[in-house]
Design an enzyme around this catalytic site. Structure first.
Site, PDB file in Angstrom:
ATOM      1  N   SER A 215       0.648  -1.232   0.015  1.00  0.00           N
ATOM      2  CA  SER A 215       0.101  -0.043  -0.069  1.00  0.00           C
ATOM      3  C   SER A 215       0.981   1.135  -0.098  1.00  0.00           C
ATOM      4  CB  SER A 215      -0.830  -0.062   1.142  1.00  0.00           C
ATOM      5  OG  SER A 215      -1.880   0.910   1.023  1.00  0.00           O
ATOM      6  N   ASP A 449      -8.766  -5.254  -5.178  1.00  0.00           N
ATOM      7  CA  ASP A 449      -8.497  -4.100  -4.499  1.00  0.00           C
ATOM      8  C   ASP A 449      -9.414  -2.751  -4.478  1.00  0.00           C
ATOM      9  OD1 ASP A 449      -7.253  -2.342  -2.780  1.00  0.00           O
ATOM     10  OD2 ASP A 449      -5.286  -2.685  -3.785  1.00  0.00           O
ATOM     11  N   HIS A 487      -7.223  -5.645  -0.668  1.00  0.00           N
ATOM     12  CA  HIS A 487      -5.982  -4.799  -0.568  1.00  0.00           C
ATOM     13  C   HIS A 487      -5.296  -5.420   0.540  1.00  0.00           C
ATOM     14  CE1 HIS A 487      -4.025  -1.116  -0.725  1.00  0.00           C
ATOM     15  NE2 HIS A 487      -3.871  -0.772   0.502  1.00  0.00           N
TER      16      HIS A 487
END
Length: 558
Positions: A215, A449, A487
């Site tokens: 991320s 995601d 994610h």
């Protein structure tokens, strides 16, 4: 909590040694070295960037600990507290140049027996929390020893600010130095300090340096390759938020799409998720709850078929809700040119819409729709993307924490948007310096995601190929895509030993091909549920027959 005794760790470690042993692994006289670091002040010259003095605030021996798992956690991996060997925990801070800016805090972990390697861990969200570098590498198998247990020196940072309890996490950006540290400078500074600490502790610096992040941490990894190409031998970047400015503006747009009747209740989110599976799940030859080809699914799934013919209900979507879904899936066209000539942020989906939500885990209900419709000011009960995007618009771009974000237009803040884009967006396709120094880069995009668009990372990979050529790119970079994974690693098989793959490539010249994703129980003992191929983009796994739970029953095909 259940525990595995530390002595068992030594038995497990041998099976997971990454690559080959380096030339001169060092044993650390741990007690003496730790004590010598405590209270040490380092000159700012150990850092290549302009910096204040560096102080080691504490250095203390830590006892070995066993593996345990918690009942709940914000991500599947976060539920695990990995087994750790005895080590020296070094805590310190790098002083700012601006007295109004916060210091950069860091943690460095020194193993008793060092393998000559180091791993820097990236952060997450807007950082503001010290990364202790004791956790699993992103996407790592739950039962694999962490890098520190394998003999790596590990380290992380808070990126130069600390979150205030109950306050928005973006307000630090009002200070220029804090913002620059978050963008890139803190990771470079802490890397340089960590190398100096290794030299003082072991008598030599690391022979190989790695960076791993997911991320925001994935963005940091690509930032290192682009801005500081001489600093790392190998970088693993999972679900990187590299198109950062586009993402924050998309969070604003997509949140506003849920206003005025666009918000969907959990039952309607589930309705959409089931419709996507009905249209696309079996397209790979097996109906297993995973959409293997979300790109192809865009042609198969039409949300308009779910629109209510008359009265709104949980079994259909209103026209406003259909429009909101279409907005989420559409590219965001920026009216300001961003860094590296980009003007468009790609849309999201389909697949993974109804992945159950808890904290950062999940699909729409975690990241887009939230528990409540978007509010003003943005609240944490809203979708995370609205809370993040709205706060970023206020503090990074408009520099007005009380701004009504529904009135915001990027063109009204064009100069600032371009300035932030130049700082934050890790979209420079010229990786020639990183390649020239022998660096290797692996990017992993999770295709379900909704925290960021996986197509941003795919677009970046394609831009590198266009800039540097397909053959050159293949010599140092890989892009993998994991179908059905959200994610943070939920929704489908998501675990893979990427650090070992990266280390073998860097140190042995063994370039990775098709890898294997594991679906593991989030419990002790860790059980294997099923496996799937992890294919290089643009290939996707397609079922060929045989055991439906075995990766060998699939092939990576167009």
């Amino acid at each position: 909590m259940r525990h595995i005794p530390p002595p068992l760790l030594m038995v497990v470690m041998a099976a997971f040694t990454s690559g080959t042993a380096l030339a001169a692994p060092q044993a650390l006289p741990l007690k003496v070295a730790c004590e010598s670091l405590n209270g040490l002040e380092l000159p700012s010259q150990v850092v290549a960037l302009p910096s204040g003095p560096v102080r080691i605030e504490s250095a203390a021996l830590q006892a070995a600990s066993g593996l345990s798992v918690a009942e709940r956690g914000p991500t599947p991996a976060a539920r695990f507290s990995p087994a750790l060997p005895p080590y020296c925990r070094v805590l310190g801070a790098i002083s700012p140049l601006d007295p109004q800016a916060p210091p950069i805090k860091f943690q460095i972990n020194l193993p008793m027996t060092w393998n000559g390697r180091s791993v820097q861990y990236g952060g997450g969200g807007f950082n503001g929390v010290l990364i202790n570098a004791l956790a699993m590498v992103p996407a790592a198998p739950f039962d694999q020893p962490v890098p520190l247990s394998q003999g790596y020196v590990t380290y992380g940072t808070d990126s130069g600010h600390q979150n205030k309890p109950g306050g928005p996490p973006q307000t630090f950006a009002l200070n220029d130095e804090a913002l620059r540290n978050f963008a890139h400078a803190s990771y470079k500074k802490v890397r340089d300090v960590a190398v100096e600490v290794m030299k003082r502790s072991y008598g030599q610096g690391p022979e190989k340096l790695y960076f791993v992040g997911s991320s925001e941490g994935g963005r940091e990894g690509l930032t290192m390759a682009q801005r500081y190409p001489q600093d790392f031998d190998g970088i693993f970047s999972r679900v990187p938020v590299i198109h950062w400015t586009g993402l924050q503006h998309a969070g604003l747009r997509d949140g506003m799409a849920l206003m005025n009747g666009g918000w969907m209740a959990p039952a309607q989110v589930k309705l959409v998720g089931q419709a996507v599976l009905a249209a696309c799940d079996a397209a790979d030859g097996l109906a297993d709850g995973v959409v293997s080809d979300p790109v192809g699914c865009r042609q198969l799934f039409d949300v308009r078929k779910l629109q209510c013919e008359s009265t709104a209900s949980e079994s259909c979507l209103t026209a406003a809700q259909v429009k909101a879904v279409q907005t989420l899936g559409a590219p965001l066209r920026m009216d300001v040119e961003l860094a590296n000539g980009l003007r468009e942020y790609p849309g999201r989906g389909p697949s993974g819409e109804a992945t159950p939500a808890f904290a950062a885990t999940g699909g729409w209900m975690a990241w887009w729709t939230g528990a409540t419709a978007p509010s003003l000011p943005p609240q944490q009960s809203n979708g995370i993307a609205w809370f993040y995007g709205g706060g970023a618009i206020q503090n990074f771009y408009a520099r007005n924490p009380s701004l009504d974000v529904t009135t915001y237009q990027a063109r009204d803040h064009a100069a600032r948007v371009k300035e932030i884009s130049a700082l934050m967006d890790s979209t420079n396709p010229d990786l020639s310096a990183f390649h020239a120094r022998g660096g290797k880069l692996i990017v992993l995009e999770n295709m379900a995601d909704y925290a960021q668009s996986p197509y941003a990372g795919i677009g970046y990979y394609e831009s590198v190929r266009q800039k540097m050529g397909a053959d050159t790119t293949q010599a140092f970079m890989r892009l993998y895509t994991a179908p059905g994974v959200d994610h943070v690693g939920a929704g489908a098989p998501a675990n893979v030993d990427m650090l070992s793959a990266l280390t073998r490539w860097v140190e042995n010249g063994q370039a990775p091909g098709t890898l294997e994703l594991l679906d593991q129980s989030v419990s002790l003992p860790v059980n294997l549920i099923r496996t799937r191929p992890l294919c290089q983009w643009p290939l996707v796994p397609r079922y060929q027959g045989g055991d439906v739970n075995a990766a060998a029953s699939f092939k990576c095909l167009q």
